[in-house]
Structure formats: structure tokens, C-alpha cells
Design an enzyme around this catalytic site. Structure first.
Site, PDB file in Angstrom:
ATOM      1  N   HIS A  32       2.272  11.896  -0.360  1.00  0.00           N
ATOM      2  CA  HIS A  32       1.754  13.436  -0.255  1.00  0.00           C
ATOM      3  C   HIS A  32       3.227  14.167  -0.287  1.00  0.00           C
ATOM      4  O   HIS A  32       4.053  13.998  -0.206  1.00  0.00           O
ATOM      5  CB  HIS A  32       0.975  14.055   0.625  1.00  0.00           C
ATOM      6  CG  HIS A  32       0.133  13.128   1.248  1.00  0.00           C
ATOM      7  ND1 HIS A  32      -1.111  13.268   0.372  1.00  0.00           N
ATOM      8  CD2 HIS A  32      -0.180  12.211   1.417  1.00  0.00           C
ATOM      9  CE1 HIS A  32      -1.794  13.049   0.876  1.00  0.00           C
ATOM     10  NE2 HIS A  32      -1.245  11.488   1.800  1.00  0.00           N
TER      11      HIS A  32
ATOM     12  N   SER B 130       1.020  -0.929   0.227  1.00  0.00           N
ATOM     13  CA  SER B 130       0.261   0.160   0.164  1.00  0.00           C
ATOM     14  C   SER B 130       0.677   0.775  -0.353  1.00  0.00           C
ATOM     15  O   SER B 130       1.971   1.529   0.836  1.00  0.00           O
ATOM     16  CB  SER B 130      -0.622   0.167   1.734  1.00  0.00           C
ATOM     17  OG  SER B 130      -1.822   0.988   1.194  1.00  0.00           O
TER      18      SER B 130
ATOM     19  N   ASN C 288      -2.061   0.845  -4.612  1.00  0.00           N
ATOM     20  CA  ASN C 288      -2.288  -0.786  -3.929  1.00  0.00           C
ATOM     21  C   ASN C 288      -2.297  -2.044  -4.433  1.00  0.00           C
ATOM     22  O   ASN C 288      -3.087  -1.495  -4.998  1.00  0.00           O
ATOM     23  CB  ASN C 288      -2.987  -0.534  -2.468  1.00  0.00           C
ATOM     24  CG  ASN C 288      -4.155  -0.663  -2.664  1.00  0.00           C
ATOM     25  OD1 ASN C 288      -4.528  -2.000  -2.480  1.00  0.00           O
ATOM     26  ND2 ASN C 288      -5.295  -0.206  -2.863  1.00  0.00           N
ATOM     27  N   THR C 289      -1.755  -2.840  -4.062  1.00  0.00           N
ATOM     28  CA  THR C 289      -1.662  -4.870  -4.294  1.00  0.00           C
ATOM     29  C   THR C 289      -2.362  -5.588  -3.872  1.00  0.00           C
ATOM     30  O   THR C 289      -1.523  -5.499  -2.502  1.00  0.00           O
ATOM     31  CB  THR C 289      -1.400  -4.814  -6.400  1.00  0.00           C
ATOM     32  OG1 THR C 289       0.375  -4.599  -5.933  1.00  0.00           O
ATOM     33  CG2 THR C 289      -1.308  -3.960  -7.552  1.00  0.00           C
ATOM     34  N   ARG C 290      -3.176  -6.601  -3.579  1.00  0.00           N
ATOM     35  CA  ARG C 290      -3.143  -7.760  -3.356  1.00  0.00           C
ATOM     36  C   ARG C 290      -3.761  -8.726  -2.916  1.00  0.00           C
ATOM     37  O   ARG C 290      -4.962  -8.482  -3.997  1.00  0.00           O
ATOM     38  CB  ARG C 290      -4.001  -6.979  -1.560  1.00  0.00           C
ATOM     39  CG  ARG C 290      -5.173  -6.377  -2.050  1.00  0.00           C
ATOM     40  CD  ARG C 290      -6.273  -5.945  -0.910  1.00  0.00           C
ATOM     41  NE  ARG C 290      -7.539  -4.824  -1.291  1.00  0.00           N
ATOM     42  CZ  ARG C 290      -7.487  -4.358  -2.594  1.00  0.00           C
ATOM     43  NH1 ARG C 290      -6.580  -2.864  -2.826  1.00  0.00           N
ATOM     44  NH2 ARG C 290      -9.305  -4.087  -2.764  1.00  0.00           N
TER      45      ARG C 290
ATOM     46  N   HIS D  63      -1.738   7.439  -4.570  1.00  0.00           N
ATOM     47  CA  HIS D  63      -1.882   6.218  -4.256  1.00  0.00           C
ATOM     48  C   HIS D  63      -2.085   4.998  -4.972  1.00  0.00           C
ATOM     49  O   HIS D  63      -2.002   5.014  -5.593  1.00  0.00           O
ATOM     50  CB  HIS D  63      -3.375   6.166  -3.728  1.00  0.00           C
ATOM     51  CG  HIS D  63      -4.009   4.889  -2.810  1.00  0.00           C
ATOM     52  ND1 HIS D  63      -5.080   3.824  -3.978  1.00  0.00           N
ATOM     53  CD2 HIS D  63      -4.044   3.803  -1.734  1.00  0.00           C
ATOM     54  CE1 HIS D  63      -5.691   3.126  -3.367  1.00  0.00           C
ATOM     55  NE2 HIS D  63      -4.506   2.496  -2.025  1.00  0.00           N
TER      56      HIS D  63
ATOM     57  N   ASN E  93      -1.101  -2.807  12.968  1.00  0.00           N
ATOM     58  CA  ASN E  93      -0.685  -1.706  13.627  1.00  0.00           C
ATOM     59  C   ASN E  93      -1.568  -0.326  13.067  1.00  0.00           C
ATOM     60  O   ASN E  93      -1.142  -0.048  11.833  1.00  0.00           O
ATOM     61  CB  ASN E  93       0.699  -1.531  13.082  1.00  0.00           C
ATOM     62  CG  ASN E  93       1.351  -0.551  14.247  1.00  0.00           C
ATOM     63  OD1 ASN E  93       1.344   0.552  13.079  1.00  0.00           O
ATOM     64  ND2 ASN E  93       2.434  -1.049  14.885  1.00  0.00           N
TER      65      ASN E  93
ATOM     66  N   GLY F  15      -6.480  -5.477  13.233  1.00  0.00           N
ATOM     67  CA  GLY F  15      -5.913  -5.741  14.762  1.00  0.00           C
ATOM     68  C   GLY F  15      -4.573  -5.225  14.474  1.00  0.00           C
ATOM     69  O   GLY F  15      -3.624  -5.360  14.894  1.00  0.00           O
TER      70      GLY F  15
END
Length: 284
Positions: A110, A106, A122-124, A120, A269, A267
Site C-alpha cells: 500500500h 505473499s 504470491n507464489t506457492r 499483490h 500467525n 493456525g
């Protein structure tokens, strides 16, 4: 799918390494008296379940005011709220076996110069005992738009999509236009890009190859824009426009973004989850 999961997690981490190196290289090439920015890398750990990742954040660079490039690989049991959300999306077997595994990268940048666009990406990959899928995308968020920059960014994404399926770019562009819309403001947060989720064609290798293509398109899409704009003259009015636009970005990520909600609910970080927030923003 242990082998596939390992391949995906390793590739996401490799992409993270490539981007960090490229961004630090851009800092080195930028002029100015300030020292070139460098990423601070912090290992992250996920609560009582398992896994973690790397939070990589650069602050106060020559080019980047704040940029985060995070990689994670997490697993455990979905909380009841997350189970309900997954079931509502049609994921089978969640109530019977709520285990999950997820990995991805991710990125949110800025920029120092208001003429350089925020971005921005992201890949997942996500796995449960009953399903697996890929998701991701990239979108450009300039406060001062340049039509040629928007065209270049979209052209790179279009090429990445067209190499895999001619339907992908128009479908995933429309999805991004809808997903990155801010309902309470009645406007988009930027000039769009592509977004996709729940991608499972039944061919894991093909879907993974496409997701790699999306990740690999990011640097050619964004880096030339950052390099072109990083030394452009700007005014106090330009900075004001940048800070106000960042307020829109913060509103979206805190109210609507699916990844932010999932990260906090499972949960992970909180500093890593919220690294997308700008260092400074303004509301008028």
C-alpha cells in the site's frame, strides 16, 4: 517429494530476499525529509503443528505506507473444515491422510502516493500425500488508474506466461478477473493481472519453472510504476479516493480471499495472515 519441497521453499525465500532488497533500494532513491523505510522482520511459528516463516513489514516509508513481504514453510494436519474444502476441490485421499505441507511468498504493498498503485503477488507450492500443486499470481490495484501503467504490468505478466505456454496468459488473466471480483460491490478490486491454482501438469520441473517466472516478473512489472509515480503531486481528493479504494481491498481480503481463510483456519500467525490489510481505509 522432499527434495522438490526443499527447492521450492528455498526459492520462495530467495525471492522474498530479492524483493525486500529492491524495495529498500527504492526507499533510498526516493526524495524527501523522512528517513527511508526499512523492513521489520519477525519470525513466525505455526500453532501446535509445525513450521513458520518470516513476516517482513515496512510501515511509514517514503514510498510505501505499508508493505508486507512474507515467506512461510508450514506443515501439519489439516483441520476438518480445511479437509472438507480440499476434498471439494478434488484433492484425493484427504479423508484418509490429512497431512499437508505448504510454502510460499505473499506480498501486498500500500503506497504513500495515491497515484502509485497498490499491488499483490504470491507464489506457492502445496503438497498432500495424494497430490501436489502450484498456485500464485499478481494483480495491480490502483485507486487512480493510468492506462499505460496497466498495459506495462500486464505486458510483463504476458511475457512470463508466453515463455512457458501460449494459453497461460489468457487463461490466467480470465481467472484473475473472476477471482478478484467483489460480488457484493459488483466490481473488480483493481485492474487485474493473473491468477492460477491447482497447477499440476504432471511435470513438476516445468510447473516450478513457470511459478518461478511469475515471481521473477513481479519486480520488472511493478517497480517502474512505483518509481514513476512516487513523487507525483497529489491532492486531498486523491487521498480520499485512495482511502475509499482501500476499503474495497479490505472487504475482499476479509470476505473472499482463499489464502486469508486458509491461513486463519490452519493456525498460522494471524498478524502474518492479515498483513495484507491497509494501514488506513475509509468507507462512505
Amino acid at each position: 517429494m522432499q527434495d522438490q519441497r526443499r527447492r521450492a521453499a528455498d526459492w520462495f525465500r530467495d525471492l522474498r530476499d530479492q524483493i525486500v532488497e529492491a524495495f529498500e533500494g527504492l526507499e533510498d532513491r526516493a526524495g524527501g525529509d523522512a528517513m527511508p523505510g526499512r523492513f521489520q522482520v519477525t519470525p513466525t511459528h505455526r500453532g501446535e503443528d509445525g513450521g513458520g516463516g518470516l513476516m517482513s513489514v515496512m510501515r511509514g516509508g517514503r514510498v510505501f505506507e505499508k508493505v508486507g513481504v512474507n515467506w512461510s514453510e508450514v506443515h501439519g494436519t489439516l483441520a476438518p473444515k480445511a479437509q472438507t474444502a480440499m476434498a471439494a476441490r478434488g484433492v484425493p485421499g484427504i479423508a484418509e491422510d490429512p497431512r499437508f505441507w505448504a510454502s510460499g511468498i505473499s506480498l501486498v504493498a500500500h503506497m504513500q502516493n495515491p497515484h502509485a498503485p497498490a499491488v499483490h503477488m504470491n507464489t506457492r507450492m502445496f503438497w498432500t500425500p495424494g497430490a501436489w500443486w502450484f498456485g500464485g499470481g499478481s494483480d495491480l490495484n490502483p485507486c487512480l488508474e493510468y492506462a499505460e501503467d496497466t498495459a506495462h504490468f500486464h505486458d510483463q505478466l504476458r511475457q512470463a506466461c508466453d515463455a512457458h505456454d501460449a494459453d497461460y496468459y489468457p487463461r490466467f488473466k480470465a481467472w484473475a478477473d473472476e477471482y478478484f471480483f467483489i460480488p457484493h460491490r459488483g466490481r473488480a478490486r483493481g485492474v487485474g493481472g493473473i491468477f492460477y491454482d491447482d497447477l499440476n501438469s504432471g511435470d513438476w520441473d516445468a510447473d516450478f519453472a513457470f511459478t518461478r517466472a511469475v515471481g521473477q516478473a513481479f519486480l520488472p512489472a511493478f517497480l517502474p510504476l512505483a518509481e514513476k509515480r512516487m513523487a507525483q503531486d497529489w491532492t486531498d481528493q486523491d487521498r480520499e479516493a485512495q482511502l475509499v479504494h482501500r476499503g474495497l481491498y479490505a472487504e475482499y481480503n476479509l470476505v473472499y480471499d482463499r489464502g486469508t481463510k486458509f491461513g486463519l483456519e490452519t493456525g498460522h500467525n494471524p498478524e502474518a495472515v492479515l498483513m495484507s490489510l491497509p494501514p488506513l481505509a475509509k468507507w462512505i
